[in-house]
Design a protein around this motif. Structure first.
Motif, PDB file in Angstrom:
ATOM      1  N   ALA A   1     -27.882  39.138  56.001  1.00 41.33           N
ATOM      2  CA  ALA A   1     -28.652  38.146  56.809  1.00 41.33           C
ATOM      3  C   ALA A   1     -29.907  37.642  55.907  1.00 41.33           C
ATOM      4  CB  ALA A   1     -28.573  38.644  58.044  1.00 41.33           C
ATOM      5  N   ALA A   2     -30.714  38.514  55.900  1.00 39.41           N
ATOM      6  CA  ALA A   2     -31.873  38.300  55.187  1.00 39.41           C
ATOM      7  C   ALA A   2     -31.856  37.694  53.693  1.00 39.41           C
ATOM      8  CB  ALA A   2     -32.840  39.518  54.749  1.00 39.41           C
ATOM      9  N   LEU A   3     -30.700  37.811  52.945  1.00 41.67           N
ATOM     10  CA  LEU A   3     -30.505  37.403  51.653  1.00 41.67           C
ATOM     11  C   LEU A   3     -30.002  36.152  51.854  1.00 41.67           C
ATOM     12  CD1 LEU A   3     -30.301  37.431  48.488  1.00 41.67           C
ATOM     13  CD2 LEU A   3     -27.897  38.446  49.066  1.00 41.67           C
ATOM     14  N   LEU A   4     -29.108  35.759  53.038  1.00 39.19           N
ATOM     15  CA  LEU A   4     -28.663  34.305  53.363  1.00 39.19           C
ATOM     16  C   LEU A   4     -29.930  33.492  53.576  1.00 39.19           C
ATOM     17  CD1 LEU A   4     -25.314  35.200  55.101  1.00 39.19           C
ATOM     18  CD2 LEU A   4     -25.659  34.185  52.827  1.00 39.19           C
ATOM     19  N   ASP A   5     -30.660  34.226  54.385  1.00 40.96           N
ATOM     20  CA  ASP A   5     -31.856  33.418  54.741  1.00 40.96           C
ATOM     21  C   ASP A   5     -32.580  32.790  53.698  1.00 40.96           C
ATOM     22  OD1 ASP A   5     -31.748  33.424  57.522  1.00 40.96           O
ATOM     23  OD2 ASP A   5     -33.499  34.362  57.912  1.00 40.96           O
ATOM     24  N   MET A   6     -32.870  33.725  52.750  1.00 37.24           N
ATOM     25  CA  MET A   6     -33.688  33.402  51.573  1.00 37.24           C
ATOM     26  C   MET A   6     -32.870  32.240  50.500  1.00 37.24           C
ATOM     27  SD  MET A   6     -35.369  37.020  50.186  1.00 37.24           S
ATOM     28  CE  MET A   6     -36.143  36.473  49.154  1.00 37.24           C
ATOM     29  N   LEU A   7     -31.670  32.633  50.387  1.00 31.51           N
ATOM     30  CA  LEU A   7     -30.972  31.530  49.506  1.00 31.51           C
ATOM     31  C   LEU A   7     -30.768  30.022  50.165  1.00 31.51           C
ATOM     32  CD1 LEU A   7     -28.039  33.926  48.194  1.00 31.51           C
ATOM     33  CD2 LEU A   7     -30.271  33.153  46.878  1.00 31.51           C
TER      34      LEU A   7
ATOM     35  N   THR B   1     -21.056  37.860  59.602  1.00 35.37           N
ATOM     36  CA  THR B   1     -21.680  37.336  58.325  1.00 35.37           C
ATOM     37  C   THR B   1     -21.672  35.633  58.430  1.00 35.37           C
ATOM     38  OG1 THR B   1     -20.986  39.326  57.166  1.00 35.37           O
ATOM     39  CG2 THR B   1     -21.672  37.227  55.810  1.00 35.37           C
ATOM     40  N   ILE B   2     -20.512  35.245  58.655  1.00 33.36           N
ATOM     41  CA  ILE B   2     -20.477  33.625  58.529  1.00 33.36           C
ATOM     42  C   ILE B   2     -21.149  33.175  59.726  1.00 33.36           C
ATOM     43  CG2 ILE B   2     -18.798  31.515  58.748  1.00 33.36           C
ATOM     44  CD1 ILE B   2     -16.666  33.432  57.748  1.00 33.36           C
ATOM     45  N   ALA B   3     -21.266  33.761  60.920  1.00 35.06           N
ATOM     46  CA  ALA B   3     -21.990  33.192  62.040  1.00 35.06           C
ATOM     47  C   ALA B   3     -23.610  33.145  61.819  1.00 35.06           C
ATOM     48  CB  ALA B   3     -21.929  33.981  63.245  1.00 35.06           C
ATOM     49  N   LEU B   4     -23.911  34.319  60.944  1.00 38.22           N
ATOM     50  CA  LEU B   4     -25.401  34.504  60.538  1.00 38.22           C
ATOM     51  C   LEU B   4     -25.873  33.573  59.513  1.00 38.22           C
ATOM     52  CD1 LEU B   4     -25.903  38.286  60.560  1.00 38.22           C
ATOM     53  CD2 LEU B   4     -26.854  36.869  62.355  1.00 38.22           C
ATOM     54  N   ALA B   5     -24.709  33.169  58.688  1.00 35.18           N
ATOM     55  CA  ALA B   5     -24.775  32.336  57.337  1.00 35.18           C
ATOM     56  C   ALA B   5     -24.904  30.889  58.062  1.00 35.18           C
ATOM     57  CB  ALA B   5     -23.812  32.372  56.687  1.00 35.18           C
ATOM     58  N   ILE B   6     -24.439  30.384  59.100  1.00 36.03           N
ATOM     59  CA  ILE B   6     -24.436  29.223  59.768  1.00 36.03           C
ATOM     60  C   ILE B   6     -25.614  29.096  60.580  1.00 36.03           C
ATOM     61  CG2 ILE B   6     -23.304  27.708  61.590  1.00 36.03           C
ATOM     62  CD1 ILE B   6     -20.523  28.760  60.673  1.00 36.03           C
TER      63      ILE B   6
ATOM     64  N   TRP C   1     -30.451  30.875  59.111  1.00 34.79           N
ATOM     65  CA  TRP C   1     -31.366  30.257  58.190  1.00 34.79           C
ATOM     66  C   TRP C   1     -32.415  29.182  58.787  1.00 34.79           C
ATOM     67  CZ3 TRP C   1     -31.008  25.084  57.079  1.00 34.79           C
ATOM     68  CH2 TRP C   1     -29.567  24.355  57.526  1.00 34.79           C
ATOM     69  N   THR C   2     -32.223  28.760  59.836  1.00 40.48           N
ATOM     70  CA  THR C   2     -33.125  27.354  60.280  1.00 40.48           C
ATOM     71  C   THR C   2     -34.504  27.789  60.477  1.00 40.48           C
ATOM     72  OG1 THR C   2     -32.314  27.874  62.723  1.00 40.48           O
ATOM     73  CG2 THR C   2     -30.913  26.228  61.334  1.00 40.48           C
ATOM     74  N   THR C   3     -34.729  28.919  60.897  1.00 43.96           N
ATOM     75  CA  THR C   3     -36.217  29.111  61.066  1.00 43.96           C
ATOM     76  C   THR C   3     -36.923  29.281  59.653  1.00 43.96           C
ATOM     77  OG1 THR C   3     -35.951  30.341  63.187  1.00 43.96           O
ATOM     78  CG2 THR C   3     -37.821  30.979  61.933  1.00 43.96           C
ATOM     79  N   MET C   4     -36.305  29.755  58.834  1.00 43.23           N
ATOM     80  CA  MET C   4     -36.825  30.069  57.512  1.00 43.23           C
ATOM     81  C   MET C   4     -37.022  28.595  56.960  1.00 43.23           C
ATOM     82  SD  MET C   4     -37.813  32.172  55.001  1.00 43.23           S
ATOM     83  CE  MET C   4     -37.150  33.526  54.955  1.00 43.23           C
ATOM     84  N   ALA C   5     -35.896  27.822  57.113  1.00 46.17           N
ATOM     85  CA  ALA C   5     -36.000  26.368  56.555  1.00 46.17           C
ATOM     86  C   ALA C   5     -37.407  25.812  56.950  1.00 46.17           C
ATOM     87  CB  ALA C   5     -34.879  25.740  56.725  1.00 46.17           C
TER      88      ALA C   5
END
Length: 342
Positions: A150-156, A207-212, A215-219
């Motif tokens: 989840a952290a990696l998806l947040d960063m990417l 994983t897909i739910a976290l990917a969807i 990431w919004t907060t990081m963005a």
């Protein structure tokens, strides 16, 4: 006292010999930003202890199944629901690691002796005779895997999306922000249920739910920082030299946001662990025979009054992981904040 003795020698009025080069001498070694941040973290005792504890937990997660001598799904109905029994600690009367259990009538029974079992099960066994120590170690592996993924998806996704939106601005930024608002308006639980309908309950759907949605907060954080930094002189100089937009974003802007990105990533990890544990606890997470900390807590909660060890051990470890990651994130935030003072 004679006047001759009170006279001060003319040598004491001689001008001092000063070395101008000593005024520019550096008394301490020169440190870069990351070295200075590491010194700040070392002064934060809570963060330093949390780092050591997390390293021990990670080592336990990967070494535990190798030293236990039992498989994750190895079943034996002869050794069901055994309490915890640890060598050496079993002789300490006030510790619950002697393999005994208190019955409803108040009598204390040595379950290992009753079932003629000579082995030691450090965390006991479950209702199918599986070694709880091995399953807890495996559960830590899966929970950490989901958290770091989840952290990696947040960063990417989040960093790239937020950097592009903040750098170009204008109509593109407005459109991209509307997309974030739509995604943020959808509850994570609804997305997980939709993923379960498409896939099966497991790592893939989580994983897909976290990917969807994750990431919004990081963005948003990255976008706000890029909006502030893109007007700096070094960005204008880079444009004047003819550098491309991608080079300005990834070579000049994002390295200056490394502290903010690391801090938000560290706070993402415990949130993802808790999210996975929550989903597994309500039956929407991993399915048997996979074991995460959430599934182990769910199994132990059902028999909490009879066999409390089934819930206590995974609950203790998930609490340790949550607290340690939050303390590490706090320490990194203080260390990377230029406004902090020793």
């Amino acid at each position: 006292m004679a006047k001759e003795d009170m006279k001060i020698s003319k040598d004491k009025f001689a001008p001092a010999i000063l070395d101008a080069s000593l005024g520019e001498a550096i008394g301490k070694p020169s440190l870069n930003f990351w070295q200075d941040s590491w010194l700040r973290i070392r002064k934060n005792k809570a963060a330093l202890v949390s780092i050591i504890v997390m390293l021990l937990v990670i080592i336990l997660a990967f070494v535990g199944p190798l030293i236990s001598g039992h498989g994750t799904n190895e079943q034996d109905l002869k050794r069901t629901n055994l309490p915890a029994k640890i060598p050496v600690l079993e002789s300490v009367s006030w510790l619950p690691f002697d393999g005994t259990m208190v019955r409803n009538d108040g009598t204390v029974v040595d379950v290992y002796e009753q079932k003629n079992i000579d082995e030691y099960f450090w965390f006991g066994t479950d209702s199918l005779g599986r070694d709880l120590f091995t399953r807890v170690a495996k559960g830590i592996q899966i929970s950490l895997y989901i958290a770091f993924l989840a952290a990696l998806l947040d960063m990417l996704i989040g960093v790239t999306y937020g950097a592009i939106a903040g750098y170009f601005g204008g109509r593109l930024d407005s459109m991209m922000q509307r997309v974030i608002e739509v995604i943020s308006g959808i509850p994570n639980l609804v997305v997980v249920i939709l993923m379960i309908l498409v896939f099966k309950p497991g790592i893939m759907s989580i994983t897909i739910a976290l990917a969807i949605t994750g990431w919004t907060t990081m963005a948003r954080v990255v976008r706000a920082q890029v909006l502030k930094l893109k007007e700096q002189e070094y960005v204008l100089a880079s444009r004047t030299l003819g550098n491309s937009h991608s080079k300005i974003i990834f070579k000049h802007l994002l390295p200056n946001l490394a502290g903010v990105i690391i801090i938000n990533t560290m706070f993402t990890i415990p949130n993802a662990i808790f999210f996975e544990a929550f989903l597994s606890f309500i039956g929407l997470g991993l399915s048997s025979p996979l074991a995460s900390l959430g599934t182990l807590i769910d199994d132990g909660f059902k028999t909490l009054r009879l066999y409390p060890h089934l819930m206590i051990f995974p609950a203790v470890f998930i609490s340790i992981i949550m607290v340690c990651f939050n303390m590490i994130a706090d320490g990194i935030r203080d260390a990377l904040d230029p406004k902090m003072r020793d």
